[in-house]
Design a protein around this motif. Structure first.
Motif, PDB file in Angstrom:
ATOM      1  N   PHE A   7      33.065  37.194  32.618  1.00  0.00           N
ATOM      2  CA  PHE A   7      33.616  38.498  32.332  1.00  0.00           C
ATOM      3  C   PHE A   7      32.744  39.158  31.272  1.00  0.00           C
ATOM      4  O   PHE A   7      32.339  38.510  30.316  1.00  0.00           O
ATOM      5  CB  PHE A   7      35.049  38.386  31.794  1.00  0.00           C
ATOM      6  CG  PHE A   7      36.034  37.935  32.819  1.00  0.00           C
ATOM      7  CD1 PHE A   7      36.778  38.853  33.524  1.00  0.00           C
ATOM      8  CD2 PHE A   7      36.213  36.584  33.091  1.00  0.00           C
ATOM      9  CE1 PHE A   7      37.694  38.436  34.469  1.00  0.00           C
ATOM     10  CE2 PHE A   7      37.118  36.167  34.033  1.00  0.00           C
ATOM     11  CZ  PHE A   7      37.864  37.101  34.722  1.00  0.00           C
ATOM     12  N   SER A   8      32.466  40.436  31.418  1.00  0.00           N
ATOM     13  CA  SER A   8      31.654  41.105  30.411  1.00  0.00           C
ATOM     14  C   SER A   8      32.450  41.254  29.129  1.00  0.00           C
ATOM     15  O   SER A   8      33.643  41.508  29.145  1.00  0.00           O
ATOM     16  CB  SER A   8      31.243  42.493  30.915  1.00  0.00           C
ATOM     17  OG  SER A   8      32.377  43.296  31.149  1.00  0.00           O
ATOM     18  N   CYS A   9      31.795  41.075  27.982  1.00  0.00           N
ATOM     19  CA  CYS A   9      32.492  41.189  26.712  1.00  0.00           C
ATOM     20  C   CYS A   9      31.487  41.405  25.605  1.00  0.00           C
ATOM     21  O   CYS A   9      30.304  41.128  25.740  1.00  0.00           O
ATOM     22  CB  CYS A   9      33.330  39.947  26.416  1.00  0.00           C
ATOM     23  SG  CYS A   9      32.342  38.498  26.124  1.00  0.00           S
ATOM     24  N   ARG A  10      31.965  41.934  24.499  1.00  0.00           N
ATOM     25  CA  ARG A  10      31.171  42.066  23.278  1.00  0.00           C
ATOM     26  C   ARG A  10      31.932  41.350  22.188  1.00  0.00           C
ATOM     27  O   ARG A  10      32.973  41.800  21.732  1.00  0.00           O
ATOM     28  CB  ARG A  10      30.992  43.545  22.919  1.00  0.00           C
ATOM     29  CG  ARG A  10      30.063  44.296  23.876  1.00  0.00           C
ATOM     30  CD  ARG A  10      30.009  45.779  23.569  1.00  0.00           C
ATOM     31  NE  ARG A  10      31.256  46.435  23.956  1.00  0.00           N
ATOM     32  CZ  ARG A  10      32.155  46.859  23.094  1.00  0.00           C
ATOM     33  NH1 ARG A  10      32.004  46.655  21.814  1.00  0.00           N
ATOM     34  NH2 ARG A  10      33.240  47.460  23.519  1.00  0.00           N
ATOM     35  N   PHE A 114      38.665  44.518  24.308  1.00  0.00           N
ATOM     36  CA  PHE A 114      39.858  45.183  24.821  1.00  0.00           C
ATOM     37  C   PHE A 114      39.977  44.978  26.328  1.00  0.00           C
ATOM     38  O   PHE A 114      41.064  44.720  26.855  1.00  0.00           O
ATOM     39  CB  PHE A 114      39.800  46.679  24.491  1.00  0.00           C
ATOM     40  CG  PHE A 114      40.983  47.453  24.992  1.00  0.00           C
ATOM     41  CD1 PHE A 114      42.185  47.434  24.312  1.00  0.00           C
ATOM     42  CD2 PHE A 114      40.893  48.199  26.165  1.00  0.00           C
ATOM     43  CE1 PHE A 114      43.287  48.151  24.789  1.00  0.00           C
ATOM     44  CE2 PHE A 114      41.985  48.921  26.638  1.00  0.00           C
ATOM     45  CZ  PHE A 114      43.180  48.890  25.947  1.00  0.00           C
ATOM     46  N   GLU A 115      38.844  45.078  27.027  1.00  0.00           N
ATOM     47  CA  GLU A 115      38.847  44.870  28.480  1.00  0.00           C
ATOM     48  C   GLU A 115      39.301  43.451  28.817  1.00  0.00           C
ATOM     49  O   GLU A 115      40.106  43.242  29.740  1.00  0.00           O
ATOM     50  CB  GLU A 115      37.447  45.120  29.037  1.00  0.00           C
ATOM     51  CG  GLU A 115      37.328  44.851  30.529  1.00  0.00           C
ATOM     52  CD  GLU A 115      35.896  44.949  31.024  1.00  0.00           C
ATOM     53  OE1 GLU A 115      35.678  44.702  32.220  1.00  0.00           O
ATOM     54  OE2 GLU A 115      35.001  45.237  30.205  1.00  0.00           O
ATOM     55  N   ASP A 116      38.786  42.489  28.080  1.00  0.00           N
ATOM     56  CA  ASP A 116      39.142  41.097  28.361  1.00  0.00           C
ATOM     57  C   ASP A 116      40.579  40.788  27.953  1.00  0.00           C
ATOM     58  O   ASP A 116      41.194  39.869  28.503  1.00  0.00           O
ATOM     59  CB  ASP A 116      38.172  40.159  27.647  1.00  0.00           C
ATOM     60  CG  ASP A 116      36.846  40.051  28.386  1.00  0.00           C
ATOM     61  OD1 ASP A 116      36.798  40.434  29.566  1.00  0.00           O
ATOM     62  OD2 ASP A 116      35.864  39.581  27.782  1.00  0.00           O
ATOM     63  N   GLY A 118      42.955  42.714  28.661  1.00  0.00           N
ATOM     64  CA  GLY A 118      43.664  43.043  29.903  1.00  0.00           C
ATOM     65  C   GLY A 118      43.574  41.921  30.914  1.00  0.00           C
ATOM     66  O   GLY A 118      44.571  41.578  31.576  1.00  0.00           O
ATOM     67  N   ASN A 119      42.389  41.321  31.057  1.00  0.00           N
ATOM     68  CA  ASN A 119      42.246  40.176  31.958  1.00  0.00           C
ATOM     69  C   ASN A 119      43.108  39.007  31.505  1.00  0.00           C
ATOM     70  O   ASN A 119      43.692  38.285  32.333  1.00  0.00           O
ATOM     71  CB  ASN A 119      40.778  39.737  32.008  1.00  0.00           C
ATOM     72  CG  ASN A 119      39.887  40.731  32.725  1.00  0.00           C
ATOM     73  OD1 ASN A 119      40.312  41.373  33.675  1.00  0.00           O
ATOM     74  ND2 ASN A 119      38.654  40.870  32.258  1.00  0.00           N
ATOM     75  N   PHE A 120      43.193  38.807  30.203  1.00  0.00           N
ATOM     76  CA  PHE A 120      44.022  37.732  29.644  1.00  0.00           C
ATOM     77  C   PHE A 120      45.485  37.945  30.020  1.00  0.00           C
ATOM     78  O   PHE A 120      46.176  37.006  30.433  1.00  0.00           O
ATOM     79  CB  PHE A 120      43.853  37.698  28.128  1.00  0.00           C
ATOM     80  CG  PHE A 120      44.668  36.637  27.430  1.00  0.00           C
ATOM     81  CD1 PHE A 120      44.191  35.340  27.305  1.00  0.00           C
ATOM     82  CD2 PHE A 120      45.920  36.937  26.911  1.00  0.00           C
ATOM     83  CE1 PHE A 120      44.949  34.363  26.669  1.00  0.00           C
ATOM     84  CE2 PHE A 120      46.678  35.963  26.270  1.00  0.00           C
ATOM     85  CZ  PHE A 120      46.184  34.675  26.146  1.00  0.00           C
ATOM     86  N   LYS A 121      45.956  39.168  29.897  1.00  0.00           N
ATOM     87  CA  LYS A 121      47.363  39.454  30.210  1.00  0.00           C
ATOM     88  C   LYS A 121      47.644  39.269  31.709  1.00  0.00           C
ATOM     89  O   LYS A 121      48.716  38.778  32.093  1.00  0.00           O
ATOM     90  CB  LYS A 121      47.724  40.857  29.751  1.00  0.00           C
ATOM     91  CG  LYS A 121      47.864  40.993  28.233  1.00  0.00           C
ATOM     92  CD  LYS A 121      48.261  42.400  27.833  1.00  0.00           C
ATOM     93  CE  LYS A 121      48.677  42.469  26.368  1.00  0.00           C
ATOM     94  NZ  LYS A 121      47.629  42.063  25.443  1.00  0.00           N
ATOM     95  N   LEU A 122      46.688  39.679  32.546  1.00  0.00           N
ATOM     96  CA  LEU A 122      46.872  39.458  33.983  1.00  0.00           C
ATOM     97  C   LEU A 122      46.904  37.959  34.297  1.00  0.00           C
ATOM     98  O   LEU A 122      47.712  37.497  35.109  1.00  0.00           O
ATOM     99  CB  LEU A 122      45.742  40.135  34.757  1.00  0.00           C
ATOM    100  CG  LEU A 122      45.776  41.669  34.809  1.00  0.00           C
ATOM    101  CD1 LEU A 122      44.485  42.201  35.420  1.00  0.00           C
ATOM    102  CD2 LEU A 122      46.987  42.160  35.592  1.00  0.00           C
TER     103      LEU A 122
END
Length: 535
Positions: A7-10, A114-116, A118-122
């Protein structure tokens, strides 16, 4: 090793960046292990057939300067007058600083984007999802079983923490019986030697006892555990009662178990920090191994070298009670198949653990929907569940500067506990998720197999692990067990009701440390327990 989805992340700057070099002398543990020694042992071991020589014996992700920093910062301390730098943040920059409460193990890593998040919550939603039997109007959720132990991952990993043994009629939802036997002919022995299999399932009941079944089918049976009491007298005269379990199966639904089948109870372990463990450099784990105890200290940690089930390559097992699984994704696929009866691309078994002898089970409908893919849990589900499992944060330490905790930490070192419970590692730089890159972490485990003596033996071989060997479990978060799970049961089968009982069950390679604890003054024992409770 098969890497999980990227997953893309910073990420924030890694916890180790900027750490000063520690100039304290090396703490002598008596192990004197090194990767070069391990390589020589592995090359000379006939059971390995020379193949594990391809496993790394050094870190290629670090510059010489970084390597020196890593060696310095992971060296066991000799100063117990104060906490070590960054000791509070035992999960690196991803450590959770949230309030201590029953949700302490369910927080996301603090350094994901922040994007990840969302993936965590899904992923969390899928981890909690209850699967239903086929056919169903909720086609994306059917496929349960037909034989199973639970309907959702979260029902086994209670609040992402550890399970509990059966309590009367409460059932065994979060502890299972693994069923296995050894090789019985030349062909099976060859398969074990070549690491094509870890062991062999019961011919009727498969690799795990499933006590539940979908409508129209009966469960396989029910685990039964009976305890007898063993009293241990400590050096100061204190008497501690230990529970010794005896396991059997009642109400078998499909005939008797094979006479060669062994029963191994497995408590579901906590989920925290798994993604960090996955990113420890294999060479750093292998450097702690001493299979033949060449230094004569009585500690013979061994790696469980297993085959990646997709690539077929030999790799280092680091997950599971016997270090039999190499990756979180494979661990998730195994749990979907064995615990819930859900197929995945990694384990395309829509009938779960049903065997050819259980024909009624194989005749039941499954939940594969061609428009969604060829598995009941298609790749997007596996991606998100894997990501969730990789990013459950380790809680911050507590009370690390109190005199009793510091004194207990010294006892932990002096008694030899760190010979297996290695305090610190620094994760690799080139990780799929930058949030886990180059982090100083404190799992208190070497992730190797150790012979723990007859008292804890289950008699079941799993890959290289013998019937008396277990992987050193990480200790981070152990002090929050009661807070998260409302109970405190320890070891692979929950027999220990206190941390002191867990220590007193140590035998084999843990015998010397156990005896030092048993012979210590009550103040020293209490301090050691207080240190463990701070983790």
């Amino acid at each position: 090793m098969r890497r999980p989805v990227e997953f893309s992340c910073r990420a924030r700057r890694a916890a180790i960046d900027g750490l000063p070099l520690q100039k304290s002398p090396r703490y002598r543990t008596g192990r004197g292990r090194g990767a070069s020694l391990l390589l020589a042992i592995m090359l000379s071991a006939p059971t390995l057939a020379g193949e594990p020589a391809a496993l790394p014996t050094g870190r290629t992700d670090l510059t010489p300067k970084d390597q020196a920093r890593v060696l310095a910062v992971t060296r066991p301390t000799t100063d117990f007058t104060r906490p070590e730098p960054f000791e509070l943040m035992q999960g690196g920059a991803g450590t959770s600083r949230k309030d201590v409460n029953p949700d302490a193990f369910s927080q996301s890593s603090a350094n994901i984007t922040f994007e990840d998040e969302g993936n965590f919550k899904l992923g969390n939603a899928l981890f909690r999802k209850n699967w239903v039997s086929s056919p169903s109007s909720t086609q994306a959720s059917d496929g349960l079983g037909p034989l199973f132990n639970e309907r959702a991952c979260q029902n086994c990993h209670l609040k992402d923490g550890r399970g509990r043994p059966p309590q009367g009629d409460a059932g065994s939802t979060s502890m299972f019986l693994r069923l296995a036997r050894g090789a019985s002919n030349a062909e099976e022995k060859a398969a074990l030697a070549d690491r094509k299999v870890l062991n062999f399932p019961d011919p009727v009941y498969g690799a795990q006892l499933q006590d539940l079944a979908v409508p129209g089918l009966k469960g396989e049976g029910r685990m039964r555990v009976e305890y007898s009491e063993e009293k241990v007298t400590l050096g100061d005269g204190t008497v501690v009662a230990l529970r010794k379990p005896n396991y059997s199966v009642e109400n078998l639904g499909y005939g008797p178990l094979d006479a060669r089948t062994t029963l191994s109870p497995r408590l579901t372990p906590p989920m925290i920090g798994l993604g960090l463990i996955e990113q420890i450099a294999p060479a750093d784990i292998l450097a702690h191994a001493d299979p033949d105890d060449r230094d004569g200290d009585g500690i013979s940690g061994r790696p469980n070298i297993v085959r990646d089930e997709l690539s077929g390559a030999l790799t280092l097992g680091r997950f599971g009670w016997k270090a039999q699984t190499a990756s979180i994704r494979q661990q998730a696929a195994d749990a979907f198949a064995g615990d819930i009866g859900i197929s995945t691309p990694e384990m395309p078994k829509p009938w779960g653990d049903c065997t050819e002898a259980e024909k009624d089970c194989l005749a039941m409908p499954n939940g594969v929907q061609q428009r969604l893919g060829t598995a009941e849990a298609p790749p997007p589900v596996m991606d998100l569940v894997t990501f969730y499992s990789q990013n459950l944060a380790v809680p911050a330490r507590r009370d690390i500067a109190t005199p009793q905790v510091l004194a207990g930490k010294k006892q932990f070192y002096d008694m030899g506990c760190i010979s297996c419970h290695t305090p610190k590692f620094v994760t690799m730089r080139g990780t799929p998720n930058k949030a886990q890159a180059f982090q100083l972490i404190w799992p208190y485990s070497d992730f190797l197999l150790h012979d723990m003596g007859e008292g804890l033996a289950d008699g079941q071989r799993v890959g290289e692990a013998t019937g008396s060997e277990w992987r050193t479990p990480p200790l981070w978060g152990i002090g929050l067990t009661a807070t998260v799970n409302g109970n405190a049961f320890y070891l692979h089968d929950g027999r220990a009701r206190t941390l002191a009982e867990a220590i007193l069950w140590h035998g084999g390679e843990g015998q010397k440390a156990r005896d030092r604890f048993a012979g210590a003054a009550v103040a020293d024992r209490d301090a050691l327990i207080k240190f463990l409770e701070s983790l």
